[in-house]
Design a protein around this motif. Structure first.
Motif, PDB file in Angstrom:
ATOM      1  N   ILE A 107      -5.797   4.815  -4.931  1.00  0.00           N
ATOM      2  CA  ILE A 107      -5.631   3.487  -4.454  1.00  0.00           C
ATOM      3  C   ILE A 107      -6.391   2.379  -5.086  1.00  0.00           C
ATOM      4  CG2 ILE A 107      -5.538   2.069  -2.161  1.00  0.00           C
ATOM      5  CD1 ILE A 107      -4.729   4.614  -0.657  1.00  0.00           C
ATOM      6  N   ALA A 108      -7.829   2.755  -4.827  1.00  0.00           N
ATOM      7  CA  ALA A 108      -9.004   1.633  -5.604  1.00  0.00           C
ATOM      8  C   ALA A 108      -8.812   1.462  -6.978  1.00  0.00           C
ATOM      9  CB  ALA A 108     -10.321   2.238  -5.510  1.00  0.00           C
ATOM     10  N   SER A 156      -8.347  14.001  -0.306  1.00  0.00           N
ATOM     11  CA  SER A 156      -8.801  12.716   0.116  1.00  0.00           C
ATOM     12  C   SER A 156      -9.551  11.729  -0.920  1.00  0.00           C
ATOM     13  CB  SER A 156      -9.788  12.691   1.542  1.00  0.00           C
ATOM     14  OG  SER A 156     -10.029  11.554   1.932  1.00  0.00           O
ATOM     15  N   ILE A 207     -14.366   5.472   0.943  1.00  0.00           N
ATOM     16  CA  ILE A 207     -13.935   6.640   1.604  1.00  0.00           C
ATOM     17  C   ILE A 207     -13.720   7.781   0.578  1.00  0.00           C
ATOM     18  CG2 ILE A 207     -11.638   7.469   2.630  1.00  0.00           C
ATOM     19  CD1 ILE A 207     -10.966   4.641   3.467  1.00  0.00           C
ATOM     20  N   ARG A 254       0.261   4.226  -2.794  1.00  0.00           N
ATOM     21  CA  ARG A 254      -0.058   5.419  -2.496  1.00  0.00           C
ATOM     22  C   ARG A 254       0.870   6.462  -3.108  1.00  0.00           C
ATOM     23  NH1 ARG A 254      -1.108   3.238   2.811  1.00  0.00           N
ATOM     24  NH2 ARG A 254      -3.383   3.622   3.396  1.00  0.00           N
ATOM     25  N   ARG A 285     -11.144  -4.654  -1.013  1.00  0.00           N
ATOM     26  CA  ARG A 285     -10.252  -3.777  -0.539  1.00  0.00           C
ATOM     27  C   ARG A 285     -10.685  -2.520  -1.350  1.00  0.00           C
ATOM     28  NH1 ARG A 285      -8.927  -7.790   2.302  1.00  0.00           N
ATOM     29  NH2 ARG A 285      -6.762  -7.867   3.167  1.00  0.00           N
ATOM     30  N   HIS A 329     -13.599  -0.638  -0.307  1.00  0.00           N
ATOM     31  CA  HIS A 329     -13.447  -0.097   0.828  1.00  0.00           C
ATOM     32  C   HIS A 329     -12.833   1.440   0.669  1.00  0.00           C
ATOM     33  CE1 HIS A 329     -11.801   0.910   5.027  1.00  0.00           C
ATOM     34  NE2 HIS A 329     -10.722   1.190   4.446  1.00  0.00           N
ATOM     35  N   TYR A 330     -11.834   1.420  -0.118  1.00  0.00           N
ATOM     36  CA  TYR A 330     -11.215   3.024  -0.439  1.00  0.00           C
ATOM     37  C   TYR A 330     -12.284   3.853  -1.142  1.00  0.00           C
ATOM     38  CZ  TYR A 330      -6.815   1.289   1.623  1.00  0.00           C
ATOM     39  OH  TYR A 330      -5.809   0.815   2.549  1.00  0.00           O
ATOM     40  N   LEU A 364       0.578  -1.322   0.072  1.00  0.00           N
ATOM     41  CA  LEU A 364      -0.185   0.023  -0.205  1.00  0.00           C
ATOM     42  C   LEU A 364       0.831   1.084  -0.068  1.00  0.00           C
ATOM     43  CD1 LEU A 364      -2.941  -1.149   2.461  1.00  0.00           C
ATOM     44  CD2 LEU A 364      -3.006  -0.571   0.043  1.00  0.00           C
ATOM     45  N   ASN A 393      -7.683   8.120  -2.276  1.00  0.00           N
ATOM     46  CA  ASN A 393      -8.247   6.969  -2.330  1.00  0.00           C
ATOM     47  C   ASN A 393      -9.070   6.382  -3.313  1.00  0.00           C
ATOM     48  OD1 ASN A 393      -8.649   6.247   0.969  1.00  0.00           O
ATOM     49  ND2 ASN A 393      -9.184   8.592   0.916  1.00  0.00           N
TER      50      ASN A 393
END
Length: 340
Positions: free
Chosen positions: A221-222, A214, A311, A184, A304, A307-308, A180, A218
């Motif tokens: 990341i996704a 933010s 966010i 990132r 996962r 989840h991101y 991660l 995120n």
């Protein structure tokens, strides 16, 4: 071979997520961005526009510059600075692609020969450097020290991510946190910066800047998590990519990490042989995918990403309802569900 889950149907959303909404909203600005890209990659050194034009012409969604344009619109910006800065974001991204293909020794991108496979590694690295430099010229031309700080910091973080990935490559003991940390830096940092500068040019409060940062972080990341799933999915062929490039290069992505951790010792021995020493046999890729499916590694990587994505969705809660906000929310669904 990979597990297919139609997330849209599970959530009661029969429509296929796409970038159509954001593309429609920023279409005129994006055309202006493309014009600036062509204009700014010109040089009396003929190889530069030739090689840069090759990767630009290879297509791509222009997702990162679209995020800058849409974020500026979301914040009510009425000027033109966001167009030049969106082109700057795309130059940074294109430069990293040129460098990535050299580092990864890639021969194919979006179904076309990579620049390094046509002109060689030296030319690709140097033209990538030119595009980075041109991006900084555009930043200086904008005149905002804050924009310069955000995008230059992102460029440095991306470089750190590339080096960190190099250090942790072929290491099956790498942790999920280490992975991660790489994505990132390598992927999400530019998404975050691209979104944040939309609020900066609109002179919006710090809370809105941070919310968009933010969202972008995120989302990025996704996006990368799904990219890592796609490398083991037949869907890759539709995207102009071959299946298993990460596997053949020994890249340690989350599906590998999960399958490795959840497997028994013979399975771990397989992963070490295939990815650490790159002693690969013809059937190894298929076997690796079978292990990922056995241990739900692909499915859980998608979880996962979801989840991101959640966010990122929450980060936009600060903004009132608008067509721009809905389009940015659609981008989240597109990035997560494009594998299906």
């Amino acid at each position: 071979m990979a597990v297919v889950v139609n997330l849209g149907e599970e959530r009661g959303k029969p429509r296929k997520p796409s970038l159509d909404a954001i593309g429609h909203l920023v279409g005129d600005d994006l055309r202006a961005v493309n014009d600036l890209i062509i204009q700014n990659m010109q040089s009396p050194v003929a190889l530069i526009p030739q090689l840069a034009g090759h990767i630009v012409a290879a297509g791509g969604k222009r997702l990162r510059p679209m995020l800058t344009l849409a974020a500026a619109r979301l914040c009510g910006y009425q000027g033109h600075r966001h167009v030049a800065l969106a082109s700057c974001v795309e130059f940074i991204h294109t430069a990293t692609l040129l460098h990535d293909d050299v580092v990864d020794d890639s021969n194919l991108r979006r179904g076309l020969a990579t620049a390094n496979s046509v002109w060689g590694n030296k030319a690709s690295v140097l033209v990538g450097d030119f595009l980075f430099s041109r991006a900084f010229q555009v930043m200086v031309g904008d005149g905002s020290l804050k924009v310069l700080e955000i995008l230059s910091n992102a460029s440095a973080v991306i470089a750190e991510g590339e080096v960190l990935q190099l250090v942790t490559s072929n290491d099956t003991e790498a942790s999920e946190q280490a992975y991660l940390d790489v994505i990132r830096r390598k992927t999400a940092a530019l998404f975050a910066a691209a979104c944040r500068i939309g609020a900066v040019v609109a002179d919006r409060p710090k809370a809105e800047e941070e919310a968009l940062e933010s969202y972008g972080l995120n989302l990025g990341i996704a996006f990368q998590l799904i990219d890592d799933v796609l490398d083991y999915s037949a869907k890759q062929a539709e995207l102009g990519k071959t299946i298993g490039d990460d596997f053949r290069e020994g890249k340690i992505t989350l599906p590998v990490i999960l399958a490795f951790r959840r497997g028994d010792e013979p399975e771990r021995t397989f992963w070490r042989r295939a990815l650490e020493t790159l002693d690969q046999q013809e059937a190894d890729l298929v076997h690796g995918i079978e292990l990922m499916e056995r241990h739900d590694a692909l499915r859980d990587t998608v979880a996962r990403a979801s989840h991101y994505g959640a966010i990122a969705r929450d980060a936009l809660g600060l903004f009132p309802e608008s067509s721009e906000k809905r389009a940015l929310l659609d981008v989240i669904d597109f990035c997560i569900e494009r594998a299906y």
